[in-house]
Enzyme design. Structure first.
Site, PDB file in Angstrom:
ATOM      1  N   PRO A 191      89.904  16.782  14.877  1.00 51.50           N
ATOM      2  CA  PRO A 191      89.328  15.881  15.876  1.00 51.50           C
ATOM      3  C   PRO A 191      89.518  14.410  15.497  1.00 51.50           C
ATOM      4  O   PRO A 191      89.152  13.973  14.410  1.00 51.50           O
ATOM      5  CB  PRO A 191      87.841  16.267  15.878  1.00 51.50           C
ATOM      6  CG  PRO A 191      87.839  17.690  15.462  1.00 51.50           C
ATOM      7  CD  PRO A 191      88.929  17.791  14.431  1.00 51.50           C
ATOM      8  N   GLU A 192      90.133  13.669  16.422  1.00 49.95           N
ATOM      9  CA  GLU A 192      90.358  12.241  16.249  1.00 49.95           C
ATOM     10  C   GLU A 192      89.516  11.499  17.277  1.00 49.95           C
ATOM     11  O   GLU A 192      88.658  12.094  17.921  1.00 49.95           O
ATOM     12  CB  GLU A 192      91.849  11.933  16.383  1.00 49.95           C
ATOM     13  CG  GLU A 192      92.717  12.670  15.369  1.00 49.95           C
ATOM     14  CD  GLU A 192      94.198  12.366  15.530  1.00 49.95           C
ATOM     15  OE1 GLU A 192      94.545  11.255  15.977  1.00 49.95           O
ATOM     16  OE2 GLU A 192      95.023  13.251  15.218  1.00 49.95           O
ATOM     17  N   HIS A 205      81.249  31.529  11.905  1.00 46.24           N
ATOM     18  CA  HIS A 205      81.755  30.173  11.720  1.00 46.24           C
ATOM     19  C   HIS A 205      80.671  29.105  11.868  1.00 46.24           C
ATOM     20  O   HIS A 205      80.960  27.909  11.783  1.00 46.24           O
ATOM     21  CB  HIS A 205      82.881  29.885  12.719  1.00 46.24           C
ATOM     22  CG  HIS A 205      84.093  30.741  12.518  1.00 46.24           C
ATOM     23  ND1 HIS A 205      84.645  30.978  11.275  1.00 46.24           N
ATOM     24  CD2 HIS A 205      84.859  31.420  13.407  1.00 46.24           C
ATOM     25  CE1 HIS A 205      85.705  31.756  11.398  1.00 46.24           C
ATOM     26  NE2 HIS A 205      85.851  32.050  12.680  1.00 46.24           N
ATOM     27  N   ARG A 229      86.986  26.296   8.909  1.00 49.56           N
ATOM     28  CA  ARG A 229      87.585  25.921   7.624  1.00 49.56           C
ATOM     29  C   ARG A 229      86.595  25.279   6.649  1.00 49.56           C
ATOM     30  O   ARG A 229      86.954  24.946   5.527  1.00 49.56           O
ATOM     31  CB  ARG A 229      88.785  25.000   7.869  1.00 49.56           C
ATOM     32  CG  ARG A 229      89.876  25.685   8.696  1.00 49.56           C
ATOM     33  CD  ARG A 229      91.078  24.823   8.902  1.00 49.56           C
ATOM     34  NE  ARG A 229      91.790  24.569   7.653  1.00 49.56           N
ATOM     35  CZ  ARG A 229      92.918  23.844   7.573  1.00 49.56           C
ATOM     36  NH1 ARG A 229      93.434  23.321   8.674  1.00 49.56           N
ATOM     37  NH2 ARG A 229      93.502  23.658   6.412  1.00 49.56           N
TER      38      ARG A 229
END
Length: 276
Positions: free
Chosen positions: A2-3, A92, A111
């Site tokens: 995400p940017e 998650h 992750r």
């Protein structure tokens, strides 16, 4: 991943201002909230009202009563969703904040790179000072943009664009996309730019960020980025170079090239973006 566009879209999908945190649960990976322990982290949030929410670079910042700030950095695969009811954690889930309007903020991160911290006022100011200006504040002023850019003559363009101390919020995807639009090679040193090329880069960066925000960000094939109650972004079909190795450049038809870059990949057109 995400940017700026993804974090901005996530922010706009949140309806949490004025809500109070009733419960903190689902912390199954303590580094997510480190250096605080899960217990200390929960105590710092319980019964706190969220006053406002803002984005700074790639950070989501929830300003709380008592001048504390909840800082969320989604890193590579984090997503912050606002779901109805009291969802059960899945494999998650790294954090759930139950709010007083019967919704919950859910951080999912396959992750495990996302980080969440409760900052004091002084820590928040330190974070803000450590980040460069927002692209929308500096790139609109051509003179200010050129002055900032040319202070780093030895830097390579892509590395500089991704340096959060130089400019807050730009990452791998949108650096590649802006450089392609500006017809500039990612490895060109700043010192090789003309004034016109520098201006072109600032304009390209603004253009791609604005278009990506309008399209609610980029959800890649892995589906990692989602927002709101699980919606996906729509900018992926508009990518011109990122992730398109071997496919024709949309400007000249030359196959897009991928090169290693800082443990990642950089994509560019060797004809449209020559290295002098």
């Amino acid at each position: 991943m995400p940017e700026l566009p993804e974090v901005e879209t996530t922010l706009r999908a949140l309806d949490v201002a004025g809500r109070t945190v009733l419960a903190v649960r689902g912390i199954d990976y303590p580094p997510t909230v480190a250096p605080a322990s899960p217990e200390t982290f929960a105590r710092a949030l319980l019964q706190r009202r969220i006053l406002t929410v803002q984005r700074r670079g790639k950070y989501l910042l929830l300003h709380l009563e008592g001048e504390a700030v909840l800082a969320v950095h989604l890193r590579m695969s984090g997503r912050l969703l606002q779901l109805r009811g009291r969802p059960e954690p899945d494999r998650h889930t790294r954090l759930i904040l139950d709010l007083d309007d019967a919704s919950s903020l859910v951080l999912r991160d396959p992750r495990k790179f996302a980080r969440v911290r409760v900052l004091s006022r002084q820590e928040y100011l330190g974070l803000d000072a450590a980040l460069g200006p927002e692209p929308f504040s500096v790139c609109r002023d051509a003179a200010a943009w050129q002055a900032r850019l040319f202070r780093h003559p030895r830097s390579r363009l892509k590395a500089l664009l991704m340096d959060q101390r130089f400019l807050a919020g730009v990452g791998n995807i949108y650096a590649d996309e802006a450089l392609h639009r500006a017809c500039l090679h990612p490895l060109r040193p700043v010192s090789s730019l003309s004034a016109d090329e520098a201006v072109r880069l600032g304009e390209a960066l603004l253009e791609v960020l604005e278009e990506a925000i309008a399209a609610e960000g980029t959800t890649l094939a892995d589906g990692a980025y989602r927002f709101g109650e699980g919606r996906t972004g729509n900018f992926h079909p508009m990518l011109r170079v990122y992730g398109r190795e071997g496919k024709p450049c949309l400007r000249c038809g030359t196959p897009i090239v991928r090169i290693p870059f800082a443990a990642r990949s950089s994509y560019y057109c060797p004809v449209c973006q020559p290295l002098p």
